[in-house]
Design a protein around this motif. Structure first.
Motif, mmCIF file in Angstrom:
data_model
loop_
_atom_site.group_PDB
_atom_site.id
_atom_site.type_symbol
_atom_site.label_atom_id
_atom_site.label_comp_id
_atom_site.label_asym_id
_atom_site.label_seq_id
_atom_site.Cartn_x
_atom_site.Cartn_y
_atom_site.Cartn_z
ATOM 1 N N THR A 91 24.130 5.799 9.346
ATOM 2 C CA THR A 91 23.102 6.894 9.266
ATOM 3 C C THR A 91 23.715 8.452 9.465
ATOM 4 O OG1 THR A 91 21.670 5.299 10.559
ATOM 5 C CG2 THR A 91 21.516 7.675 11.138
ATOM 6 N N ARG A 92 24.887 8.570 10.147
ATOM 7 C CA ARG A 92 25.694 9.758 9.858
ATOM 8 C C ARG A 92 25.809 10.071 8.526
ATOM 9 N NH1 ARG A 92 31.391 10.572 12.813
ATOM 10 N NH2 ARG A 92 32.196 9.128 11.202
ATOM 11 N N ARG A 93 26.080 9.383 7.697
ATOM 12 C CA ARG A 93 26.593 9.750 6.282
ATOM 13 C C ARG A 93 25.273 10.121 5.596
ATOM 14 N NH1 ARG A 93 30.172 4.365 4.523
ATOM 15 N NH2 ARG A 93 32.183 4.892 5.536
ATOM 16 N N TRP A 94 24.007 9.358 5.616
ATOM 17 C CA TRP A 94 22.910 9.843 5.304
ATOM 18 C C TRP A 94 22.361 11.032 5.885
ATOM 19 C CZ3 TRP A 94 17.789 9.436 7.590
ATOM 20 C CH2 TRP A 94 16.855 9.473 6.992
ATOM 21 N N ALA A 95 22.427 11.258 7.139
ATOM 22 C CA ALA A 95 21.917 12.674 7.717
ATOM 23 C C ALA A 95 22.506 13.789 7.273
ATOM 24 C CB ALA A 95 22.041 12.551 9.300
ATOM 25 N N GLU A 96 24.090 13.521 7.193
ATOM 26 C CA GLU A 96 24.978 14.682 6.792
ATOM 27 C C GLU A 96 24.754 15.179 5.127
ATOM 28 O OE1 GLU A 96 28.786 13.582 7.454
ATOM 29 O OE2 GLU A 96 28.781 14.137 9.737
ATOM 30 N N GLY B 35 0.856 -1.202 -0.063
ATOM 31 C CA GLY B 35 0.099 0.079 -0.100
ATOM 32 C C GLY B 35 0.850 1.146 -0.022
ATOM 33 N N GLN B 36 2.186 1.151 0.268
ATOM 34 C CA GLN B 36 2.981 2.306 0.153
ATOM 35 C C GLN B 36 3.880 2.385 -0.735
ATOM 36 O OE1 GLN B 36 2.139 4.370 2.354
ATOM 37 N NE2 GLN B 36 0.813 3.280 3.923
ATOM 38 N N ARG B 37 3.898 1.676 -1.936
ATOM 39 C CA ARG B 37 4.743 1.678 -3.218
ATOM 40 C C ARG B 37 5.331 3.223 -3.480
ATOM 41 N NH1 ARG B 37 7.966 -1.871 -6.399
ATOM 42 N NH2 ARG B 37 9.027 -0.208 -7.140
ATOM 43 N N ARG B 38 4.219 3.992 -3.552
ATOM 44 C CA ARG B 38 4.637 5.456 -4.022
ATOM 45 C C ARG B 38 5.912 6.039 -2.915
ATOM 46 N NH1 ARG B 38 2.701 9.234 -0.782
ATOM 47 N NH2 ARG B 38 1.061 8.539 0.793
ATOM 48 N N LEU B 39 5.579 5.684 -1.696
ATOM 49 C CA LEU B 39 6.744 6.103 -0.930
ATOM 50 C C LEU B 39 8.107 5.582 -0.960
ATOM 51 C CD1 LEU B 39 4.907 6.264 2.498
ATOM 52 C CD2 LEU B 39 5.264 8.285 1.017
ATOM 53 N N PHE B 40 8.090 4.392 -1.488
ATOM 54 C CA PHE B 40 9.290 3.709 -1.962
ATOM 55 C C PHE B 40 9.937 4.234 -3.167
ATOM 56 C CE2 PHE B 40 8.339 0.262 1.064
ATOM 57 C CZ PHE B 40 9.280 -0.269 1.335
ATOM 58 N N ASP B 41 9.038 4.589 -4.090
ATOM 59 C CA ASP B 41 9.548 5.506 -5.351
ATOM 60 C C ASP B 41 10.197 6.751 -5.048
ATOM 61 O OD1 ASP B 41 8.938 3.057 -6.826
ATOM 62 O OD2 ASP B 41 6.825 3.912 -7.226
ATOM 63 N N CYS B 42 9.594 7.583 -4.100
ATOM 64 C CA CYS B 42 10.289 8.935 -4.110
ATOM 65 C C CYS B 42 10.934 9.254 -2.739
ATOM 66 C CB CYS B 42 8.947 9.799 -3.976
ATOM 67 S SG CYS B 42 7.918 9.687 -2.557
ATOM 68 N N CYS B 43 10.927 8.263 -1.689
ATOM 69 C CA CYS B 43 11.264 8.856 -0.232
ATOM 70 C C CYS B 43 12.124 7.807 0.532
ATOM 71 C CB CYS B 43 10.283 9.438 0.394
ATOM 72 S SG CYS B 43 9.091 10.560 -0.392
ATOM 73 N N VAL B 44 12.263 6.706 0.016
ATOM 74 C CA VAL B 44 13.006 5.758 0.946
ATOM 75 C C VAL B 44 14.399 5.188 0.268
ATOM 76 C CG1 VAL B 44 12.847 3.231 1.538
ATOM 77 C CG2 VAL B 44 10.830 4.576 1.473
ATOM 78 N N ASP B 45 15.361 5.542 1.007
ATOM 79 C CA ASP B 45 16.751 4.995 0.793
ATOM 80 C C ASP B 45 17.116 3.657 1.468
ATOM 81 O OD1 ASP B 45 17.083 7.865 -0.574
ATOM 82 O OD2 ASP B 45 17.336 8.485 1.434
ATOM 83 N N LEU B 46 17.808 2.970 0.717
ATOM 84 C CA LEU B 46 18.314 1.889 1.224
ATOM 85 C C LEU B 46 19.916 1.518 1.483
ATOM 86 C CD1 LEU B 46 16.424 -0.822 -1.046
ATOM 87 C CD2 LEU B 46 15.655 0.281 1.167
ATOM 88 N N ASP B 47 20.332 1.132 2.450
ATOM 89 C CA ASP B 47 21.761 1.156 2.768
ATOM 90 C C ASP B 47 22.125 -0.397 3.020
ATOM 91 O OD1 ASP B 47 24.183 0.794 4.406
ATOM 92 O OD2 ASP B 47 23.147 0.722 6.257
#
Length: 246
Positions: free
Chosen positions: A139-144, A114-126
């Protein structure tokens, strides 16, 4: 004083002062060792109880909104809760840290159809982090990279204390808002469920080790302990043609 030792009916032999002093010293050392171990066990047990009863048993909405959300892998419930928080507008981006290198974005998205649109725009994978130290570094690299000032941290209730110590060590100037996932175990069941006691006690020992390590360690990215625990450098994602950050 008459130092004597019985050797038979009515017979005694003289004990030298050196032997008597040696025995007295041995008794003192053994007594001191016994009470030291006993005191350490009592303090350790009280610390364990404090750890257990500080863990959240129920999930509660975050205290405030943040710039980003970080979910530590290790349970589907963590990712599902993080996606729900993102959908409710608690933050604008989500990092799922510690994804298995053989797991694709589509496979994770299918767990939350139900949240496919969020994966396409707003989710990053480490895909690099292998443990909690790696989670904190990524997390530090991503936040910075995103210039974030505050993040919501999503992980299991028993894993949250250690995660926060690692994140505080790596990101001391970033606000961290805990969101403990309590669906896995109830820590208060430790005294009559051996499986729960094993999980919580193991996590307590890891928490103590991390707390001590971070008191003496500098940058976690240059940590010999982190390098040793990770078995070498963080793994680089090569099996899936997708950058770490999107």
């Amino acid at each position: 004083m008459d130092h004597t030792e019985a050797v038979g009916w009515g017979w005694t032999m003289q004990e030298s002062p050196e032997v008597s002093a040696r025995r007295s010293w041995t008794r003192r050392v053994l007594g001191l060792g016994f009470w030291t171990v006993t005191l350490a066990a009592i303090v350790g047990f009280l610390g364990f109880l404090g750890f257990v009863y500080s863990l959240d048993r129920f999930e509660q909405p975050p205290e405030t909104r943040a710039d980003g959300i970080v979910a530590m892998t290790g349970g589907a419930q963590r990712i599902g809760d993080a996606i729900d928080l993102l959908a409710k507008g608690y933050a604008k981006r989500l990092l799922i840290s510690g994804v298995n290198e053989n797991t694709s974005r589509d496979q994770i998205a299918k767990l939350n159809p139900g949240q496919r649109r969020l994966f396409d725009c707003c989710v990053d994978l480490d895909y690099r982090a292998r443990n909690t130290i790696g989670n904190a570094i990524e997390t530090r690299r991503w936040a910075e990279q995103n210039n974030f000032d505050a993040i919501i941290v999503v992980t299991s209730n028993y894993h949250m204390p250690r995660t926060l110590v690692e994140l505080e060590h790596a990101l001391p100037n970033l606000q961290k808002i805990p969101y403990p996932v309590a669906a896995t175990i109830d820590p208060h069941d430790w005294w009559h469920k051996p499986s729960v006691a094993r999980v919580v006690f193991t996590e307590y020992l890891k928490f103590l080790a991390v707390w001590v390590r971070t008191r003496f360690e500098g940058d976690p990215e240059r940590s010999s302990v982190a390098h040793l625990i990770s078995g070498g450098s963080p793994v680089k994602k090569q099996l899936i043609a997708e950058p770490i950050w999107r």
